[in-house]
Design a protein around this motif. Structure first.
Motif, PDB file in Angstrom:
ATOM      1  N   ASP A   1       0.908   4.102  -2.868  1.00 26.27           N
ATOM      2  CA  ASP A   1       0.700   5.511  -2.524  1.00 26.27           C
ATOM      3  C   ASP A   1       1.862   6.364  -3.017  1.00 26.27           C
ATOM      4  O   ASP A   1       1.681   7.464  -3.523  1.00 26.27           O
ATOM      5  N   TYR A   2       3.088   5.838  -2.868  1.00 31.13           N
ATOM      6  CA  TYR A   2       4.265   6.566  -3.335  1.00 31.13           C
ATOM      7  C   TYR A   2       4.214   6.755  -4.849  1.00 31.13           C
ATOM      8  O   TYR A   2       4.507   7.843  -5.353  1.00 31.13           O
TER       9      TYR A   2
ATOM     10  N   ARG B   1       0.840  -1.214   0.000  1.00 36.02           N
ATOM     11  CA  ARG B   1       0.000   0.000   0.000  1.00 36.02           C
ATOM     12  C   ARG B   1       0.865   1.249   0.000  1.00 36.02           C
ATOM     13  O   ARG B   1       0.586   2.215  -0.708  1.00 36.02           O
TER      14      ARG B   1
END
Length: 98
Positions: free
Chosen positions: A33-34, A29
């Motif tokens: 997100d990065y 996750r």
């Protein structure tokens, strides 16, 4: 004798597996997100520079207007000749001297 050992090993394996699995899911996750944030950086950077340009332009225009107003006031502001000073005159309740 083997059944309790297998059950204990299975329990230990489940505990370790759930810990590793949750860590992997958290890392995945975070990576997603990065990657999403990394894709939005060029657009956000462009928007930030655009806003800085707009603010700088507005500040420049206001500064030029203020400098122009000060220069106009310093040169006399385009006023006509100075008004003449009033002469003393008698008021209605005073009697003129004879």
């Amino acid at each position: 004798m083997e059944r309790p050992l297998i059950a204990a090993l299975l329990l230990v394996g489940l505990i370790i597996g759930s810990g590793v699995g949750s860590s992997y899911a958290r890392a995945r996750r975070g990576w997603n997100d990065y990657q999403a944030a990394k894709k939005t950086v060029p657009g956000a950077r462009r928007a930030a520079w655009m806003l800085i340009k707009v603010v700088t332009t507005k500040v420049g225009v206001i500064a030029l207007l203020l400098i122009g107003a000060v220069a106009y006031a310093a040169t006399g502001g385009g006023d006509g000749p100075a008004p003449s000073t009033p002469t003393p005159s008698s008021t209605a309740d005073e009697r003129p001297d004879r």
